[in-house]
Design a protein around this motif. Structure first.
Motif, PDB file in Angstrom:
ATOM      1  N   MET A  15     -13.157  -7.872 -10.431  1.00 37.01           N
ATOM      2  CA  MET A  15     -13.774  -7.794  -8.651  1.00 37.01           C
ATOM      3  C   MET A  15     -12.286  -7.574  -8.776  1.00 37.01           C
ATOM      4  O   MET A  15     -12.304  -5.999  -7.601  1.00 37.01           O
ATOM      5  CB  MET A  15     -14.676  -9.121  -8.752  1.00 37.01           C
ATOM      6  N   ILE A  19     -11.651  -4.456  -7.143  1.00 37.03           N
ATOM      7  CA  ILE A  19     -10.741  -4.084  -5.236  1.00 37.03           C
ATOM      8  C   ILE A  19      -9.381  -3.018  -5.332  1.00 37.03           C
ATOM      9  O   ILE A  19      -9.660  -2.276  -4.831  1.00 37.03           O
ATOM     10  CB  ILE A  19     -10.212  -5.416  -5.149  1.00 37.03           C
ATOM     11  N   LYS A  22     -11.024   0.970  -5.284  1.00 41.44           N
ATOM     12  CA  LYS A  22     -11.872   1.385  -4.069  1.00 41.44           C
ATOM     13  C   LYS A  22     -10.742   0.576  -2.844  1.00 41.44           C
ATOM     14  O   LYS A  22     -10.984   1.488  -1.705  1.00 41.44           O
ATOM     15  CB  LYS A  22     -12.927   0.856  -4.280  1.00 41.44           C
ATOM     16  N   GLY A  23      -9.849   0.135  -3.628  1.00 39.29           N
ATOM     17  CA  GLY A  23      -9.122  -0.017  -1.922  1.00 39.29           C
ATOM     18  C   GLY A  23      -7.953   1.363  -2.021  1.00 39.29           C
ATOM     19  O   GLY A  23      -7.646   2.066  -2.301  1.00 39.29           O
ATOM     20  N   THR A  24      -7.141   0.093  -0.318  1.00 41.06           N
ATOM     21  CA  THR A  24      -5.959   1.208  -0.569  1.00 41.06           C
ATOM     22  C   THR A  24      -4.906   0.908  -1.131  1.00 41.06           C
ATOM     23  O   THR A  24      -4.371   0.016  -1.744  1.00 41.06           O
ATOM     24  CB  THR A  24      -5.582   1.345   1.281  1.00 41.06           C
ATOM     25  N   THR A  27      -3.775  -2.352   0.244  1.00 44.04           N
ATOM     26  CA  THR A  27      -4.518  -3.367  -1.114  1.00 44.04           C
ATOM     27  C   THR A  27      -3.078  -3.716  -2.472  1.00 44.04           C
ATOM     28  O   THR A  27      -3.505  -4.808  -2.571  1.00 44.04           O
ATOM     29  CB  THR A  27      -5.564  -2.648  -1.846  1.00 44.04           C
TER      30      THR A  27
ATOM     31  N   THR B  78     -18.300   2.899   6.953  1.00 49.48           N
ATOM     32  CA  THR B  78     -17.846   3.663   4.905  1.00 49.48           C
ATOM     33  C   THR B  78     -16.509   2.729   4.597  1.00 49.48           C
ATOM     34  O   THR B  78     -16.423   1.852   4.502  1.00 49.48           O
ATOM     35  CB  THR B  78     -17.277   5.532   5.638  1.00 49.48           C
ATOM     36  N   GLU B  80     -14.143   3.586   2.664  1.00 49.00           N
ATOM     37  CA  GLU B  80     -13.118   3.853   3.818  1.00 49.00           C
ATOM     38  C   GLU B  80     -12.535   2.381   4.940  1.00 49.00           C
ATOM     39  O   GLU B  80     -12.091   1.993   4.282  1.00 49.00           O
ATOM     40  CB  GLU B  80     -12.091   4.790   4.400  1.00 49.00           C
ATOM     41  N   GLU B  81     -13.439   2.889   5.604  1.00 51.30           N
ATOM     42  CA  GLU B  81     -13.604   1.656   6.434  1.00 51.30           C
ATOM     43  C   GLU B  81     -13.622   0.327   6.815  1.00 51.30           C
ATOM     44  O   GLU B  81     -13.502  -0.862   6.590  1.00 51.30           O
ATOM     45  CB  GLU B  81     -15.141   1.821   7.754  1.00 51.30           C
ATOM     46  N   SER B  83     -12.567  -0.722   3.355  1.00 52.93           N
ATOM     47  CA  SER B  83     -11.475  -1.175   2.329  1.00 52.93           C
ATOM     48  C   SER B  83     -10.574  -1.819   3.841  1.00 52.93           C
ATOM     49  O   SER B  83      -9.531  -2.471   3.578  1.00 52.93           O
ATOM     50  CB  SER B  83     -10.999   0.045   1.942  1.00 52.93           C
ATOM     51  N   GLU B  84     -10.361  -0.924   4.509  1.00 49.47           N
ATOM     52  CA  GLU B  84      -9.389  -1.520   5.730  1.00 49.47           C
ATOM     53  C   GLU B  84      -9.440  -2.655   6.722  1.00 49.47           C
ATOM     54  O   GLU B  84      -8.596  -2.792   7.089  1.00 49.47           O
ATOM     55  CB  GLU B  84      -9.117   0.092   6.713  1.00 49.47           C
ATOM     56  N   ASP B  87      -8.431  -4.696   4.218  1.00 56.03           N
ATOM     57  CA  ASP B  87      -6.437  -5.176   4.241  1.00 56.03           C
ATOM     58  C   ASP B  87      -6.353  -6.481   5.542  1.00 56.03           C
ATOM     59  O   ASP B  87      -5.358  -6.665   5.126  1.00 56.03           O
ATOM     60  CB  ASP B  87      -6.104  -3.855   4.524  1.00 56.03           C
ATOM     61  N   ARG B 105     -16.630  -7.496  -2.000  1.00 50.48           N
ATOM     62  CA  ARG B 105     -16.889  -6.647  -3.495  1.00 50.48           C
ATOM     63  C   ARG B 105     -17.858  -6.309  -4.158  1.00 50.48           C
ATOM     64  O   ARG B 105     -18.224  -5.256  -4.164  1.00 50.48           O
ATOM     65  CB  ARG B 105     -15.706  -6.049  -3.849  1.00 50.48           C
TER      66      ARG B 105
ATOM     67  N   VAL D  37      -0.706  -2.294   8.003  1.00 53.96           N
ATOM     68  CA  VAL D  37      -1.853  -2.384   7.998  1.00 53.96           C
ATOM     69  C   VAL D  37      -3.006  -1.806   9.147  1.00 53.96           C
ATOM     70  O   VAL D  37      -4.163  -1.713   8.640  1.00 53.96           O
ATOM     71  CB  VAL D  37      -2.824  -3.768   6.883  1.00 53.96           C
ATOM     72  N   ALA D  42      -9.072   5.510   8.320  1.00 51.60           N
ATOM     73  CA  ALA D  42     -10.429   5.089   8.408  1.00 51.60           C
ATOM     74  C   ALA D  42     -10.801   4.565   9.965  1.00 51.60           C
ATOM     75  O   ALA D  42     -11.970   5.277  10.593  1.00 51.60           O
ATOM     76  CB  ALA D  42     -11.294   4.825   7.144  1.00 51.60           C
ATOM     77  N   LEU D  43     -10.868   3.656  10.501  1.00 54.27           N
ATOM     78  CA  LEU D  43     -10.728   2.826  11.646  1.00 54.27           C
ATOM     79  C   LEU D  43      -9.446   3.458  12.346  1.00 54.27           C
ATOM     80  O   LEU D  43      -8.036   3.392  11.918  1.00 54.27           O
ATOM     81  CB  LEU D  43     -10.815   1.453  10.942  1.00 54.27           C
ATOM     82  N   LYS D  48      -9.133  -1.241  14.528  1.00 55.48           N
ATOM     83  CA  LYS D  48      -7.776  -2.718  13.972  1.00 55.48           C
ATOM     84  C   LYS D  48      -7.303  -3.814  14.819  1.00 55.48           C
ATOM     85  O   LYS D  48      -6.996  -4.774  14.110  1.00 55.48           O
ATOM     86  CB  LYS D  48      -7.312  -1.725  12.880  1.00 55.48           C
TER      87      LYS D  48
END
Lengths: 112, 112, 112, 112, 112, 112
Positions: A15, A19, A22-24, A27, B78, B80-81, B83-84, B87, B105, D37, D42-43, D48
């Motif tokens: 995982m 993570i 696929k994370g930013t 992350t 999405t 990306e959303e 993942s944020e 975060d 995840r 963060v 994306a958001l 946020k």
């Protein structure tokens, strides 16, 4: 038959990979920082892992407890030191921590 | 092989039925209200589900995380959303939230 | 097929034994005190177990919930009284408690 | 007479300065990441900040609530949107969150 | 010189009014439900208030503690019963609850 | 002008006296045990106080933080060691811990 530890390590590795893939960028920064704060410094790595273990016990997170017990074990924390750290966790966090002392004890039993 | 989601949905449906059948009038009112606050309003249903997801992550409840991920997914959140939002949960709630990001995840992986 | 209760009791007995065998004098004192506060006093043992159950629900600890439901059941807490204690837990602790009401309900279903 | 907001901002500025002056490299990295963060991505930054506000309410931290209300206010969160975010916080976190809704409301009253 | 109780009651009344005036229909429903679950039922109102008090202590919310102590006091909870409820809170929630037992004791001292 | 520390110590002493005078035999046992677990043992008193401090920070209790900072200070914890313990608390507990790092820093500033 160390099945709890193996199961934890396998799911954790899989995982964490997912993570980070696929994370930013943030992350990754968080995970890097999470590694950095436990490095040898004014406080020894062993002491920092004991801090992490106690924090995990009073916050009652079994996965975090497993992780920090493995790290503490590798740094030579003795059975007596584990027991005293559990006592601090119990008195600070109360009987609600007992199921997590049971978990911690089962991990230590697997290790020995 | 979406076994976590299926297992969650089955237990949830069975037990909610049992809770409402045996509960009081107030139990039903709580469950109804729990549905009502996520309805489209000044904030979109999608935003409210993201609020519910983040709250569930920092409060570290895997079942609640599963539920809100399914709801968010249905409203078109999405990758990306997600993942944020993870975060924000990580920075607010700390590394103690990491095992729950792993869970989140794994649910997203089952969905895709 | 009371498998949740049996599994809980077996792990609890084994690990408590291990905790007390390997723990310090303070560990034993904590466990003894944990028994003592629930004894009959100005408040009945039944009321104290209901306090312990509600505390366990809002702190969201399934093992503690299982334990106090068994104790409450033995002291004659009725289905109606359980439902009302769950309602207090739900309103104080919020929807994040719902998965633990599900757990509590599944334990009660096993008992009946 | 915006005394709560002023007092918060003054203590926050003074202490953050002191924390960063006396902290380690990791302390600075944590504070930087905490800023990163919430950036537009994306958001939206507004969404946020609403996530941060809801997380702060269910975790019941008045200082964090004050901070995120000020940020939300600056991003144009409307009175109706605030009320609906409070509703999600209340249902997820329960009546234990009510004193923090009171605090949030008092901050909003100071702002208007 | 009951200043803590007076200050609490004044801020609580003012802000609850503001919350309900500016809140949504769901806000009102939550507050109504919060009143309803403590009504006399299979469990007495006194027992329910003791449940609310213990839940507030282990969740460590001074405002909620003040509120439930006032309600318990009105229902005739005796000094011995208060002390035993505090003991359950202490053992379940741990030493982190001690500052809240201090607060509870200061409220009881104001009342007598 | 060490007003936070003085105010804390005065209220703490007064209320602890009141708690023990009006409490049960179990109340006294809890307070005694709370003292005993921090005594020199396999882990040094200094290390145990650092465990208590970190636990207090991630559980976000300012009074407990004040207490353990005073104890740590008396055992010779250095400014660098404090900063690293705060870093562990921050990463484990997240940004929700920041207001408590501010409190901790203000106590350390009063001490110096």
């Amino acid at each position: 038959m160390p099945d709890k530890i193996d199961a934890f390590n396998e799911f954790r590795t899989d995982m964490n990979e997912s993570i980070l893939a696929k994370g930013t960028r943030e992350t990754k920064r968080f995970f890097n920082l999470d590694g950095a704060v436990y490095r040898e410094g004014a406080l020894s790595k062993k002491t920092k892992e004991l801090l992490g273990l106690t924090a995990s016990m009073v916050l009652r997170c079994n996965d975090c407890i497993t992780y920090h017990i493995l790290e503490c074990h590798e740094r030579g924390v003795t059975p007596e030191e584990f027991s005293e750290a559990f006592d601090v966790s119990l008195i600070v966090g109360g009987s609600i921590v007992i199921p997590h002392v049971r978990h911690a004890r089962s991990i230590l039993n697997e290790l020995s």
